[in-house]
Design an enzyme around this catalytic site. Structure first.
Site, PDB file in Angstrom:
ATOM      1  N   GLN A   1      29.044  40.078  36.633  1.00 32.77           N
ATOM      2  CA  GLN A   1      30.001  38.971  36.491  1.00 32.77           C
ATOM      3  C   GLN A   1      30.243  38.329  37.849  1.00 32.77           C
ATOM      4  O   GLN A   1      30.693  39.003  38.776  1.00 32.77           O
ATOM      5  CB  GLN A   1      31.306  39.508  35.914  1.00 32.77           C
ATOM      6  N   GLY A   2      29.949  37.049  37.991  1.00 34.27           N
ATOM      7  CA  GLY A   2      30.127  36.325  39.241  1.00 34.27           C
ATOM      8  C   GLY A   2      31.342  35.415  39.182  1.00 34.27           C
ATOM      9  O   GLY A   2      31.218  34.196  39.058  1.00 34.27           O
TER      10      GLY A   2
ATOM     11  N   SER B   1      34.661  36.325  41.213  1.00 35.88           N
ATOM     12  CA  SER B   1      35.433  36.387  42.459  1.00 35.88           C
ATOM     13  C   SER B   1      34.648  35.800  43.634  1.00 35.88           C
ATOM     14  O   SER B   1      33.420  35.882  43.693  1.00 35.88           O
ATOM     15  CB  SER B   1      35.804  37.838  42.772  1.00 35.88           C
TER      16      SER B   1
ATOM     17  N   SER C   1      30.351  43.857  40.077  1.00 35.44           N
ATOM     18  CA  SER C   1      29.962  45.223  39.707  1.00 35.44           C
ATOM     19  C   SER C   1      28.543  45.260  39.162  1.00 35.44           C
ATOM     20  O   SER C   1      28.185  44.481  38.285  1.00 35.44           O
ATOM     21  CB  SER C   1      30.920  45.763  38.637  1.00 35.44           C
TER      22      SER C   1
ATOM     23  N   GLU D   1      38.059  42.026  29.238  1.00 36.08           N
ATOM     24  CA  GLU D   1      38.197  42.965  30.353  1.00 36.08           C
ATOM     25  C   GLU D   1      39.590  43.579  30.363  1.00 36.08           C
ATOM     26  O   GLU D   1      39.763  44.754  30.673  1.00 36.08           O
ATOM     27  CB  GLU D   1      37.926  42.228  31.668  1.00 36.08           C
TER      28      GLU D   1
ATOM     29  N   GLU E   1      49.834  41.018  40.060  1.00 35.88           N
ATOM     30  CA  GLU E   1      50.722  39.852  40.165  1.00 35.88           C
ATOM     31  C   GLU E   1      50.328  38.776  39.148  1.00 35.88           C
ATOM     32  O   GLU E   1      51.180  38.143  38.506  1.00 35.88           O
ATOM     33  CB  GLU E   1      50.682  39.280  41.584  1.00 35.88           C
TER      34      GLU E   1
END
Length: 382
Positions: free
Chosen positions: A120-121, A123, A155, A238, A363
């Protein structure tokens, strides 16, 4: 029906879960880890338990209650986890089922079912917890997007064949509206992957560098500039759906904590509180995710589950560190293919902090719960 399934899974585990896998995976090299993961995937697939959450026509078809039985029995048998296949089986599949075209589903889901690995790209180095601040650009040139940028904390990217990629396609639009959702071939020219050595000694996370990478327009999921909305289905998977398995794994790891406390004569109120929280998590994730929770309401529910799990994992593994004393500080290789509660409490505690970040920090989860779940005033959008 659940009793029959439980007996079936229990019998299967008795003959298929290798009893010495923790010893063999402790300190295993990367290639050995990948070979083991692929072998274990095929074992689970042969038993029918690799993707029970998928729709029936795609080889799954287990309702939430029966999924819980399967994951509970796998945890009880101390079976390895499909760490390397996690994004493919959950995030990629959830996205394709929710927003993919028939052609995309026909192309990718059979390959995932055969063991293809995805990453998964989302961040980026300078975006912090604000995913919408991503800077990776995708410029449309005819039938392709030309992508430049950098992703981080991906990951399993070192072994992934495909990547769920978010890229900015309209830099002039408000930051949450100019993003598109692309499926990127990790073997395409211009893709460079660099593993990140973590404090635990693992290389689970990677950086992905993108230089003039061409992605066909046909590999875009949904409409151009609608990627933020589609990404929410990925993130909801997720934050929510994957927790059925993780809650059972946490409960299994808690049994080791109880044994440790008993040996140390430390059975007290704190352990009792943790026991209550572990049980509360299991009950929470068994609520019917598909009923009574849709749209914004589901997003708030998924965030509640993710927030509770990640912070409970910290409290539990942190208590394990305290109970372990000096002996727990000894350096020992962590068994790969295990969960975030391997019983090596110091490494588990260090690793637990990563769970308060992926899929949105704590947060961010509190913001979602406040705005979508409690109806508090929304944060101003830029």
């Amino acid at each position: 029906m659940s009793g029959e399934l439980r007996d079936e899974v229990r019998r299967w585990c008795a003959t298929h879960v290798p009893p010495d896998w923790r010893r063999e995976q402790a300190g295993a090299g990367h290639d050995e880890f990948v070979r083991f993961q692929r072998w274990w995937f095929n074992e689970l697939k042969g038993g029918g338990y690799a993707f029970p959450h998928w729709p029936g026509e795609w080889g799954g078809g287990y309702d939430l209650a029966r999924q819980a039985v399967i994951f509970e029995e796998l945890a009880r048998a101390d079976a390895p986890r499909l760490v390397l296949h996690f994004v493919a089986l959950h995030h990629a599949a959830a996205t394709l089922f929710a927003a993919g075209t028939e052609q995309q589903r026909a192309r990718h889901l059979p390959a995932i079912r055969d063991g293809e690995i995805w990453c998964q790209g989302f961040s980026e180095p300078d975006a912090g917890s604000d995913l919408a601040s991503l800077r990776t650009r995708a410029e449309r040139r005819g039938d392709v997007y030309v992508v430049n940028g950098q992703k981080i904390w991906a990951s399993g990217a070192l072994d992934a064949a495909w990547c769920l990629l978010l890229a900015r396609t309209d830099p002039s639009a408000p930051k949450r509206r100019g993003i598109s959702y692309l499926i990127m071939d990790m073997r395409a020219p211009g893709v460079t992957v660099r593993p990140i050595r973590q404090i635990t000694g693992e290389q689970h996370f990677c950086e992905i560098f993108l230089t003039d990478v061409e992605i066909p327009v046909a590999d875009r999921v949904g409409a151009e500039n609608d990627g933020w909305r589609i990404a929410q289905s990925t993130l909801n998977s997720e934050r929510g759906g994957t927790m059925i398995e993780l809650a059972e794994r946490l409960a299994h790891g808690f049994e080791w904590l109880v044994e440790l406390a008993a040996r140390n004569g430390a059975v007290d109120d704190r352990l009792a509180r943790l026991a209550s929280e572990v049980q509360a998590l299991r009950l929470l994730v068994r609520r019917p995710l598909a009923r009574g929770h849709d749209g914004a309401a589901y997003g708030a529910f998924a965030s509640t589950v993710k927030l509770f799990y990640s912070e409970l994992l910290q409290r539990m593994t942190g208590y394990g560190v305290e109970l372990s004393g000096l002996a727990g500080q000894e350096r020992r290789p962590r068994p790969l293919s295990s969960g975030w509660e391997s019983g090596l409490w110091l490494l588990d505690y260090i690793g637990s902090w990563e769970w308060t970040i992926p899929g949105g920090t704590s947060e961010i989860q509190r913001n979602i719960i406040g705005e979508r779940g409690l109806g508090l005033p929304r944060e101003a959008l830029s």
